[in-house]
Motif scaffolding. Structure first.
Motif, PDB file in Angstrom:
ATOM      1  N   CYS A 131       0.828  -1.202   0.000  1.00 54.28           N
ATOM      2  CA  CYS A 131       0.000   0.000   0.000  1.00 54.28           C
ATOM      3  C   CYS A 131       0.866   1.258   0.000  1.00 54.28           C
ATOM      4  CB  CYS A 131      -0.935   0.002   1.216  1.00 54.28           C
ATOM      5  SG  CYS A 131      -2.450  -0.983   0.987  1.00 54.28           S
ATOM      6  N   ALA A 132       1.981   1.205   0.709  1.00 55.26           N
ATOM      7  CA  ALA A 132       2.857   2.383   0.778  1.00 55.26           C
ATOM      8  C   ALA A 132       3.395   2.749  -0.603  1.00 55.26           C
ATOM      9  CB  ALA A 132       4.010   2.123   1.743  1.00 55.26           C
ATOM     10  N   VAL A 133       3.927   1.754  -1.318  1.00 59.66           N
ATOM     11  CA  VAL A 133       4.506   2.062  -2.627  1.00 59.66           C
ATOM     12  C   VAL A 133       3.433   2.404  -3.658  1.00 59.66           C
ATOM     13  CG1 VAL A 133       6.508   0.615  -2.196  1.00 59.66           C
ATOM     14  CG2 VAL A 133       4.547  -0.356  -3.375  1.00 59.66           C
ATOM     15  N   MET A 134       2.195   1.974  -3.411  1.00 57.66           N
ATOM     16  CA  MET A 134       1.099   2.300  -4.316  1.00 57.66           C
ATOM     17  C   MET A 134       0.450   3.647  -3.985  1.00 57.66           C
ATOM     18  SD  MET A 134       0.795  -0.122  -6.578  1.00 57.66           S
ATOM     19  CE  MET A 134      -0.886  -0.075  -7.195  1.00 57.66           C
ATOM     20  N   GLY A 135       0.920   4.290  -2.931  1.00 59.81           N
ATOM     21  CA  GLY A 135       0.406   5.610  -2.609  1.00 59.81           C
ATOM     22  C   GLY A 135      -0.107   5.782  -1.195  1.00 59.81           C
TER      23      GLY A 135
ATOM     24  N   GLU B  51      -1.265  -1.486   9.880  1.00 62.77           N
ATOM     25  CA  GLU B  51      -0.484  -2.525   9.222  1.00 62.77           C
ATOM     26  C   GLU B  51      -1.373  -3.281   8.233  1.00 62.77           C
ATOM     27  OE1 GLU B  51       2.772  -2.961   9.440  1.00 62.77           O
ATOM     28  OE2 GLU B  51       2.840  -1.209  10.763  1.00 62.77           O
ATOM     29  N   CYS B  52      -0.796  -4.253   7.554  1.00 68.74           N
ATOM     30  CA  CYS B  52      -1.477  -4.962   6.479  1.00 68.74           C
ATOM     31  C   CYS B  52      -2.804  -5.550   6.940  1.00 68.74           C
ATOM     32  CB  CYS B  52      -0.582  -6.059   5.934  1.00 68.74           C
ATOM     33  SG  CYS B  52      -1.309  -6.943   4.538  1.00 68.74           S
ATOM     34  N   ASN B  53      -3.844  -5.344   6.152  1.00 68.05           N
ATOM     35  CA  ASN B  53      -5.159  -5.906   6.434  1.00 68.05           C
ATOM     36  C   ASN B  53      -5.571  -6.926   5.382  1.00 68.05           C
ATOM     37  OD1 ASN B  53      -6.820  -4.503   8.815  1.00 68.05           O
ATOM     38  ND2 ASN B  53      -5.351  -3.062   7.970  1.00 68.05           N
ATOM     39  N   ALA B  54      -4.579  -7.531   4.742  1.00 66.94           N
ATOM     40  CA  ALA B  54      -4.806  -8.610   3.783  1.00 66.94           C
ATOM     41  C   ALA B  54      -5.714  -8.173   2.636  1.00 66.94           C
ATOM     42  CB  ALA B  54      -5.381  -9.846   4.481  1.00 66.94           C
ATOM     43  N   ALA B  55      -5.533  -6.957   2.177  1.00 64.36           N
ATOM     44  CA  ALA B  55      -6.308  -6.448   1.050  1.00 64.36           C
ATOM     45  C   ALA B  55      -5.370  -5.896  -0.008  1.00 64.36           C
ATOM     46  CB  ALA B  55      -7.282  -5.373   1.519  1.00 64.36           C
ATOM     47  N   CYS B  56      -4.203  -6.533  -0.167  1.00 68.71           N
ATOM     48  CA  CYS B  56      -3.173  -6.014  -1.064  1.00 68.71           C
ATOM     49  C   CYS B  56      -3.638  -5.930  -2.514  1.00 68.71           C
ATOM     50  CB  CYS B  56      -1.923  -6.882  -0.975  1.00 68.71           C
ATOM     51  SG  CYS B  56      -1.255  -7.034   0.692  1.00 68.71           S
ATOM     52  N   ASP B  57      -4.609  -6.772  -2.897  1.00 66.54           N
ATOM     53  CA  ASP B  57      -5.122  -6.717  -4.267  1.00 66.54           C
ATOM     54  C   ASP B  57      -5.768  -5.378  -4.583  1.00 66.54           C
ATOM     55  OD1 ASP B  57      -4.327  -9.289  -4.569  1.00 66.54           O
ATOM     56  OD2 ASP B  57      -6.299 -10.169  -4.277  1.00 66.54           O
ATOM     57  N   PHE B  58      -6.135  -4.641  -3.542  1.00 68.27           N
ATOM     58  CA  PHE B  58      -6.879  -3.395  -3.732  1.00 68.27           C
ATOM     59  C   PHE B  58      -6.082  -2.186  -3.247  1.00 68.27           C
ATOM     60  CE2 PHE B  58      -9.782  -6.928  -3.002  1.00 68.27           C
ATOM     61  CZ  PHE B  58     -10.591  -6.862  -4.107  1.00 68.27           C
TER      62      PHE B  58
ATOM     63  N   TRP C  48     -12.762  -0.432  10.487  1.00 76.00           N
ATOM     64  CA  TRP C  48     -12.426  -1.757   9.968  1.00 76.00           C
ATOM     65  C   TRP C  48     -13.258  -2.172   8.760  1.00 76.00           C
ATOM     66  CZ3 TRP C  48     -12.681  -1.968  15.659  1.00 76.00           C
ATOM     67  CH2 TRP C  48     -11.413  -1.802  16.225  1.00 76.00           C
ATOM     68  N   GLU C  49     -13.890  -1.245   8.094  1.00 80.11           N
ATOM     69  CA  GLU C  49     -14.541  -1.531   6.810  1.00 80.11           C
ATOM     70  C   GLU C  49     -13.647  -1.005   5.695  1.00 80.11           C
ATOM     71  OE1 GLU C  49     -16.963  -3.467   6.557  1.00 80.11           O
ATOM     72  OE2 GLU C  49     -17.838  -3.464   8.561  1.00 80.11           O
ATOM     73  N   PHE C  50     -13.646  -1.704   4.557  1.00 83.47           N
ATOM     74  CA  PHE C  50     -12.689  -1.431   3.489  1.00 83.47           C
ATOM     75  C   PHE C  50     -13.133  -0.319   2.539  1.00 83.47           C
ATOM     76  CE2 PHE C  50     -11.606  -5.841   4.567  1.00 83.47           C
ATOM     77  CZ  PHE C  50     -10.230  -5.741   4.660  1.00 83.47           C
ATOM     78  N   PHE C  51     -12.188   0.538   2.224  1.00 83.71           N
ATOM     79  CA  PHE C  51     -12.327   1.523   1.149  1.00 83.71           C
ATOM     80  C   PHE C  51     -11.102   1.316   0.254  1.00 83.71           C
ATOM     81  CE2 PHE C  51     -15.027   3.030   4.449  1.00 83.71           C
ATOM     82  CZ  PHE C  51     -16.068   3.686   3.820  1.00 83.71           C
ATOM     83  N   ASP C  52     -11.343   0.648  -0.877  1.00 80.99           N
ATOM     84  CA  ASP C  52     -10.252   0.162  -1.727  1.00 80.99           C
ATOM     85  C   ASP C  52      -9.814   1.181  -2.768  1.00 80.99           C
ATOM     86  OD1 ASP C  52     -10.540  -2.339  -0.436  1.00 80.99           O
ATOM     87  OD2 ASP C  52     -12.092  -2.939  -1.859  1.00 80.99           O
TER      88      ASP C  52
ATOM     89  N   PRO D  55     -13.312  -9.046  -6.990  1.00 77.09           N
ATOM     90  CA  PRO D  55     -12.857  -9.581  -8.287  1.00 77.09           C
ATOM     91  C   PRO D  55     -11.349  -9.716  -8.384  1.00 77.09           C
ATOM     92  CG  PRO D  55     -14.551  -7.902  -8.597  1.00 77.09           C
ATOM     93  CD  PRO D  55     -14.200  -7.874  -7.147  1.00 77.09           C
ATOM     94  N   ALA D  56     -10.612  -8.762  -7.855  1.00 77.92           N
ATOM     95  CA  ALA D  56      -9.155  -8.843  -7.954  1.00 77.92           C
ATOM     96  C   ALA D  56      -8.609 -10.048  -7.200  1.00 77.92           C
ATOM     97  CB  ALA D  56      -8.521  -7.563  -7.419  1.00 77.92           C
ATOM     98  N   SER D  57      -9.211 -10.374  -6.065  1.00 79.09           N
ATOM     99  CA  SER D  57      -8.755 -11.517  -5.274  1.00 79.09           C
ATOM    100  C   SER D  57      -9.063 -12.839  -5.962  1.00 79.09           C
ATOM    101  CB  SER D  57      -9.413 -11.509  -3.889  1.00 79.09           C
ATOM    102  OG  SER D  57      -9.085 -10.334  -3.190  1.00 79.09           O
ATOM    103  N   LEU D  58     -10.112 -12.855  -6.771  1.00 80.78           N
ATOM    104  CA  LEU D  58     -10.545 -14.088  -7.423  1.00 80.78           C
ATOM    105  C   LEU D  58      -9.889 -14.310  -8.785  1.00 80.78           C
ATOM    106  CD1 LEU D  58     -14.356 -13.893  -6.599  1.00 80.78           C
ATOM    107  CD2 LEU D  58     -12.624 -15.277  -5.458  1.00 80.78           C
ATOM    108  N   ALA D  59      -9.149 -13.332  -9.275  1.00 82.07           N
ATOM    109  CA  ALA D  59      -8.558 -13.446 -10.611  1.00 82.07           C
ATOM    110  C   ALA D  59      -7.607 -14.635 -10.696  1.00 82.07           C
ATOM    111  CB  ALA D  59      -7.827 -12.157 -10.968  1.00 82.07           C
ATOM    112  N   GLY D  60      -6.773 -14.828  -9.670  1.00 83.96           N
ATOM    113  CA  GLY D  60      -5.850 -15.945  -9.687  1.00 83.96           C
ATOM    114  C   GLY D  60      -6.553 -17.287  -9.665  1.00 83.96           C
ATOM    115  N   LEU D  61      -7.660 -17.364  -8.912  1.00 83.59           N
ATOM    116  CA  LEU D  61      -8.429 -18.607  -8.868  1.00 83.59           C
ATOM    117  C   LEU D  61      -9.038 -18.920 -10.230  1.00 83.59           C
ATOM    118  CD1 LEU D  61      -9.665 -20.927  -7.244  1.00 83.59           C
ATOM    119  CD2 LEU D  61     -11.558 -19.392  -6.648  1.00 83.59           C
ATOM    120  N   ARG D  62      -9.576 -17.898 -10.894  1.00 83.11           N
ATOM    121  CA  ARG D  62     -10.157 -18.122 -12.226  1.00 83.11           C
ATOM    122  C   ARG D  62      -9.088 -18.560 -13.216  1.00 83.11           C
ATOM    123  NH1 ARG D  62     -12.806 -13.244 -11.022  1.00 83.11           N
ATOM    124  NH2 ARG D  62     -11.435 -12.153 -12.463  1.00 83.11           N
TER     125      ARG D  62
END
Length: 278
Positions: free
Chosen positions: A103-107, A138-145, A153-157, A214-221
């Motif tokens: 997230c840091a390097v992405m802004g 710290e990381c909240n396991a939402a790196c895809d976004f 604790w609700e996500f704003f991606d 969708p971003a998290s599921l791309a690898g599964l697809r």
């Protein structure tokens, strides 16, 4: 110097008003009954106290110690270990900006710096109107976004400095704000009560929790062959290999497939090192 530094005993923590205490005792006993060992209820009990005051006060810690027959030192050790428990009054909305690596390097760092200036607060500080407490998280396991901002604790991606400033402005103005995914936004105290284990009774809240984005599921697809594989680009701008694996096959990726140095870097061919060349 504090009383502790002087070796003087601290004054007893003030108690809750009688009506508040009666309500907390009833809720607390319901929480304790869920566990075979009463001290296992400490974490949700701390959330219960946080739902009452917006932070874990000395009163709240003394209440937990009494209900669970623990020492205040045991309760304090837990309450001060976990960052999810606030030790001082904080805002109605906890706005956390992820500043971990991706997230840091992405802004994320830029968002955090911009919000500090925009709100006029530093890390773990609250705006004058009591609406927003800003913190880096710290990381909240939402790196895809990435970069991600969290509110209670609700996500704003996929945020940027401008969208993050609009977000906090809307929160302070009382305008409706919807997370990118997950349950509807609620206040920090309401969130703490849910974390204590009580049902979220807001209409549609449970149905709105959703699943992975969708971003998290791309690898599964891709792994299932439901999405065409990425085009393999040959190193140094060479031609694409003719034996490119088909989507869904079990061929190793271009990163994992073993290659001789001459194949991976035609301009600097080198064979295996012989025993004589060692």
């Amino acid at each position: 110097m504090t009383d502790i530094q002087l070796g003087m005993p601290q004054l007893p923590a003030p108690d809750y008003p009688a009506d508040v205490r009666a309500r907390l005792v009833a809720d607390g006993k319901e929480i304790v009954a869920r566990y075979p060992d009463s001290r296992s209820a400490l974490l949700p009990l701390l959330h219960l106290c946080q739902a009452e005051e917006g932070f874990v006060s000395r009163t709240g810690m003394a209440f937990c110690a009494e209900l669970l027959e623990l020492t205040t030192a045991e309760v304090t050790a837990v309450a001060t270990f976990y960052s999810m428990y606030r030790r001082k009054p904080s805002g109605e909305y906890q706005v956390g900006v992820c500043t971990n690596t991706l997230c840091a390097v992405m802004g994320g760092d830029a968002i955090f710096d911009e919000l500090k200036s925009h709100l006029g607060v530093g890390n773990n500080e609250t705006t004058d109107d009591g609406k927003v407490t800003l913190e880096h998280i710290e990381c909240n396991a939402a790196c895809d976004f990435a970069p991600v901002v969290m509110v209670n604790w609700e996500f704003f991606d996929n945020q940027d400095p401008e969208s993050a400033k609009r977000l906090v402005d809307d929160l302070r103005a009382g305008r409706p704000v919807e997370p990118t995914r997950g349950a509807p936004l609620c206040t920090y105290k309401e969130t703490a009560r849910i974390l204590a284990g009580f049902p979220d009774e807001r209409p549609g809240a449970v149905a709105a929790t959703g699943g992975a984005g969708p971003a998290s599921l791309a690898g599964l697809r891709l792994a299932k062959g439901e999405t065409p594989g990425a085009r393999v680009v040959h190193p140094r701008g060479g031609q694409e290999p003719q034996d490119r694996p088909q989507p869904g096959s079990h061929h190793l990726s271009s990163h994992d497939a073993p290659q001789q140095t001459s194949a991976s870097d035609p301009e600097h061919p080198a064979g295996p090192v012989s025993e004589e060349g060692k």
